[in-house]
Structure formats: structure tokens, C-alpha cells
Motif scaffolding. Structure first.
Motif, PDB file in Angstrom:
ATOM      1  N   LYS A 117       0.811  -1.262   0.082  1.00 30.82           N
ATOM      2  CA  LYS A 117       0.043  -0.087   0.167  1.00 30.82           C
ATOM      3  C   LYS A 117       0.797   1.377   0.010  1.00 30.82           C
ATOM      4  O   LYS A 117       2.068   1.575   0.744  1.00 30.82           O
ATOM      5  CB  LYS A 117      -0.950  -0.038   1.058  1.00 30.82           C
ATOM      6  N   ASP A 241      -3.233   4.958   5.287  1.00 31.02           N
ATOM      7  CA  ASP A 241      -4.658   5.263   5.158  1.00 31.02           C
ATOM      8  C   ASP A 241      -5.044   6.255   4.206  1.00 31.02           C
ATOM      9  O   ASP A 241      -6.205   7.074   4.320  1.00 31.02           O
ATOM     10  CB  ASP A 241      -5.535   5.452   6.534  1.00 31.02           C
ATOM     11  N   ASN A 243      -5.343   8.401   0.409  1.00 27.92           N
ATOM     12  CA  ASN A 243      -6.039   8.698  -0.808  1.00 27.92           C
ATOM     13  C   ASN A 243      -5.630   7.420  -1.595  1.00 27.92           C
ATOM     14  O   ASN A 243      -6.494   6.969  -2.157  1.00 27.92           O
ATOM     15  CB  ASN A 243      -6.044   9.964  -1.560  1.00 27.92           C
ATOM     16  N   GLN A 245      -4.935   3.847  -2.377  1.00 28.38           N
ATOM     17  CA  GLN A 245      -5.349   2.853  -1.752  1.00 28.38           C
ATOM     18  C   GLN A 245      -4.470   1.635  -2.169  1.00 28.38           C
ATOM     19  O   GLN A 245      -4.175   0.562  -1.861  1.00 28.38           O
ATOM     20  CB  GLN A 245      -6.699   2.464  -1.805  1.00 28.38           C
ATOM     21  N   THR A 254      -5.496   2.770  -7.627  1.00 30.39           N
ATOM     22  CA  THR A 254      -6.948   3.161  -6.766  1.00 30.39           C
ATOM     23  C   THR A 254      -6.693   4.390  -5.897  1.00 30.39           C
ATOM     24  O   THR A 254      -5.909   4.298  -5.035  1.00 30.39           O
ATOM     25  CB  THR A 254      -7.231   1.839  -6.070  1.00 30.39           C
ATOM     26  N   ASP A 256      -9.037   7.322  -3.704  1.00 31.56           N
ATOM     27  CA  ASP A 256     -10.157   7.596  -3.040  1.00 31.56           C
ATOM     28  C   ASP A 256     -10.005   8.979  -2.632  1.00 31.56           C
ATOM     29  O   ASP A 256      -9.461   9.436  -1.639  1.00 31.56           O
ATOM     30  CB  ASP A 256     -10.423   6.574  -1.747  1.00 31.56           C
TER      31      ASP A 256
END
Length: 460
Positions: A117, A241, A243, A245, A254, A256
């Protein structure tokens, strides 16, 4: 007219930042038939050189860290005409020891054959005086994007670049002067990239590091002569955690947009270090940057209900979408090089997903991937009505200057050269695919190795 039409420092017309004595080269132009270069004078601050060479004139004067150097070249022709041109370069750290520490989240681990991540790092700092100049030196194990007060810093993609990370790592220098405010937030996001992420045909990961790490120093010089440094250390915050992902070379990205950095969990960063003791060098390779903007040539609805955007040309790059979205709306962008039966043909991608997924916030917004890239001509879009999206694409490749072309009587080789040119990027997917077809031809088998070497010399 006799003139210097190009003056470069270490091959760059502007923006050279170096840790080693640079070389000065220049080219000349004249409308007088038969004009020739006689000699020249190169002046760099107080150092001078008389030369009869136009290329690779090495500076042999003193160098100080974090300093600006003016370069002036005077060229004389054999008919006694004179031409002048000026440029400049900067020095980086030279041998200045790093105060900043490598930082990471030591609690984070991930399984084999996947990418980590993206890791986020932030630091708040305050400015209380008038600033003369400010810059950041930074690098990472992974590839990074840096923002100051919500705005991107620099124009590069995929810094610090692909090197043998166990032996040497490039660091970048970005000017921050015009982006500083009274209260500042610097934010780095570091994806796995080549050092940590899934990379090569067997999806091997953790090739050069077990997890991402960041090294940074913010330097601020004030108008009263004082200075300040904000260096990466255990007081910086880290989080998984943010944006982004997911981000990796093969599967895509990805993002968010609903996530706010001030609403996620942060913890103090941990001090780490690279596996070996690599040299940290000012960037010597050309940065990867946006080169062209592509617009769709055709938009059609596929039989499966996916909108297909045809950009008319295979290239390496990323989409840029202008969106009218609703909170939580998921938009999927799939990429492919060819269509079969009016659908994206992705079988040739094997396990690679080549997909960008964007989760909207409410209202108008713009999305373009920053931590991955694709090789594509066609983009399939789902999850949004066509009236709510405008799509274009950015061509990405190393910021070289093209100084030559290639053409021969073999149409297949010409097409190969064209595909290599358009696929010039961190990894050329197109070259591998087209080369297999050329190798089936007898002439191609003979010429291909020499063509590849030729291309390496004319694309700089």
C-alpha cells in the motif's frame, strides 16, 4: 548571422543541479556558407577556460554546496564573428552529510508477489520571517509524489528513478520558495515502485527493500541571513490510510478522493536504513515528465456496455479525467492496446489489470494517476455517464531532446522504430511485443540489434 543556438550543462539547457564538476557544450549556427568555429571562451563565475572544442568542456573550478553558478560562453568564428549565450547551474549537496533520517512504518508487511500500500508521510512547520529561498532535498525507497500545502511540488513522475538501489540512489532538489505559507504541511506519498513493489514477469517484490522509506530535508534561508532545516526524523507522521489505496506498475492505481489527511490515523515514523550503504547522488538521469496531451479520436459504446475511448495511437502514459461526480461513486478506467470484437483485448496483459479506479467526492474534480503508468491506445470507462466526464491523456517519457530520426526500406522496422519512440518510458511494453514479430523476418533478425543501439543514441 553567427550565433550559439544551444548551450547545455551536463546535457541540460536549464535546471541542472549537480554534485560533480559539470561539462559545458554548445552548438553553433550561421547563415554564412562555409563558416567555421575558431575558438571560444567559457566563464563560470570567476573561472575561465579558452577552448577549441564545442563539447565536453569540463569545469575545473571550485564547487560549494547549494550554490548558483552563472555560465557565459563567447564563441568566435574564423571570419571573426562573435556570438554569446548564457545559462546557469546549481550544485546540490556535494559531500554535505544528511541530517535527515530514513523513515518508514516498521510495523507494515505484505505478502509475496504483490505491491505494498502507498505510504504517506507528513510534517507541519511554521514560517515566521521573510524567506529568501527554500528547497527540499528528498529521495525514497519506492517512487514518491510530494505536495506542499495541497499543491504538487515539481513536474516529475516516478522519482527518484530506476537505479541499482543497493549501490546508488538519486535524490531530487525542488524549489519551495513560492509555495511556502505561514503554516505549512508537506506531504509525501511513497509507492512500492521498482525497489519494493511487484516487478518483473514472476511478480517478485521486495527486490531492494522490505518496505518503502523516505529521506528528506527542507532547507529555508531567511532574508536576515539565518536559516532553518526541517529534516525527516521520528517526529514525522506516517500512515497507510491516505487517498492512494493501491499503486503498482502492472495492476494500476486506486484513488479515493473522499479521504482527508486530517481525518485518518497517523503515528510517529520509525527510523530505518537501506539494506546496504548506497551513494546518494544528485539526479543524473533525465526525469520522467509529461510530454504531450492526447485527445480521443473516437468514443463508442462496447457490446458489454463499457464506453471505449480511442486515442488513435499506442503510447505510454496516463489518463486525465475531468469529472462531475457524486460522493462514493466509483469510476473504473481499463487500458488496452487493441480491440477485438469492439471490446478491450486484455488477454495479452496476462495477470496485469492495467486499471485505474477512482472513488469520487461530491462535485467537480480532476483525476490523473501519479504513481503508475499504462501502455495503451484504448480506455474503457464504466461507472459514469458520458455527460459527466471529459477524458484526455498525457504522454509520459524521459525528458530527452530528440536529435535524430530513422527510416529504412523495411516498413516493419520503420513501424518498430515508431513504436519504440512512442513507447519510450520507464518500461517499454510495446518494444517487447513488436520485436517478437520482427524477429520472425530474416532481415529483422539481422538488423534488430543494431537498430536498438541506434535508437539509444538518437533518443537523448
Amino acid at each position: 548571422m553567427f550565433k550559439i543556438d544551444r548551450l547545455v550543462v551536463d546535457g541540460l539547457e536549464k535546471g541542472c543541479i549537480t554534485d560533480t564538476p559539470p561539462t559545458i557544450s554548445f552548438s553553433l549556427d550561421s547563415d554564412k556558407p562555409g563558416e567555421e568555429f575558431s575558438h571560444g571562451n567559457i566563464k563560470i563565475n570567476d573561472w575561465e577556460l579558452e577552448t577549441v572544442d564545442q563539447i565536453n568542456n569540463k569545469y575545473q573550478g571550485p564547487l560549494r554546496p547549494y550554490s548558483n553558478y552563472s555560465v557565459k560562453v563567447i564563441a568566435y568564428s574564423k571570419s571573426d564573428e562573435v556570438a554569446e549565450k548564457v545559462t546557469a547551474f546549481q550544485t546540490g549537496r556535494l559531500d554535505t552529510p544528511w541530517v535527515g533520517k530514513w523513515i518508514t512504518d516498521l510495523s507494515y508487511d505484505f505478502p509475496k508477489k504483490v505491491s505494498p500500500k502507498p505510504m504517506n508521510f507528513i510534517k507541519n512547520f511554521e514560517i515566521t520571517q521573510k524567506v529568501k529561498r527554500a528547497w527540499v532535498n528528498c529521495t525514497a525507497l519506492g517512487v514518491y509524489e510530494v505536495n506542499l500545502n495541497g499543491k504538487k511540488v515539481g513536474n516529475d513522475y516516478f522519482a527518484p528513478g530506476f537505479t541499482s538501489y543497493l549501490n546508488q540512489i538519486q535524490y531530487q532538489t525542488y524549489d519551495l520558495t513560492d509555495q511556502l505559507e505561514k503554516n505549512n504541511l508537506i506531504h509525501f506519498v511513497v509507492a512500492g515502485g521498482w525497489a519494493v513493489g511487484s516487478f518483473n514477469y514472476i511478480r517478485k517484490n521486495k527486490i531492494s527493500a522490505d518496505r518503502q522509506a523516505l529521506l528528506a530535508e527542507i532547507h529555508i534561508e531567511y532574508q536576515d541571513g539565518t536559516s532553518q532545516m526541517i529534516a525527516s526524523d521520528g517526529t514525522w507522521k506516517v500512515s497507510l490510510d491516505g487517498n492512494y489505496q493501491m499503486a503498482e506498475w502492472y495492476d494500476g492505481e486506486t484513488f479515493d478522493a473522499r479521504i482527508h489527511l486530517d481525518r485518518i490515523h497517523w503515528q510517529n515514523a520509525a527510523i530505518t536504513r537501506p539494506r546496504k550503504d548506497p551513494k546518494l547522488l544528485a539526479q543524473y538521469g533525465l526525469p520522467i515528465r509529461r510530454q504531450e496531451t492526447m485527445t480521443p479520436k473516437k468514443i463508442e459504446l462496447s457490446p458489454s456496455g463499457e464506453w471505449i475511448f480511442d486515442f488513435g495511437q499506442n503510447f505510454a502514459g496516463v489518463i486525465s479525467a475531468h469529472i462531475k461526480g457524486k460522493d462514493g461513486q466509483k469510476i473504473v478506467f481499463r487500458h488496452a492496446e487493441v480491440l477485438v470484437d469492439q471490446e478491450l483485448f486484455v488477454k495479452s496483459l496476462r495477470t496485469a489489470k492495467a486499471t485505474a479506479t477512482y472513488i469520487c467526492k461530491e462535485g467537480e474534480q480532476v483525476y490523473s494517476p501519479k504513481l503508475t503508468y499504462m501502455g495503451f491506445r484504448y480506455v474503457g470507462v464504466s461507472g459514469i455517464e458520458m455527460k459527466d466526464i471529459e477524458l484526455e491523456a498525457f504522454v509520459l517519457h524521459s525528458d530527452f531532446r530528440e536529435i535524430g530520426t530513422f527510416e529504412c526500406s523495411n516498413k516493419l522496422l520503420n513501424q518498430l522504430q515508431n513504436n519504440i519512440r512512442w513507447g519510450e518510458s520507464p518500461i517499454s511494453l510495446t518494444y517487447q511485443r513488436i520485436a517478437r514479430n520482427v524477429m520472425k523476418d530474416r532481415v529483422g533478425r539481422v538488423i534488430l540489434p543494431y537498430l536498438h543501439r541506434l535508437l539509444a543514441t538518437i533518443l537523448i
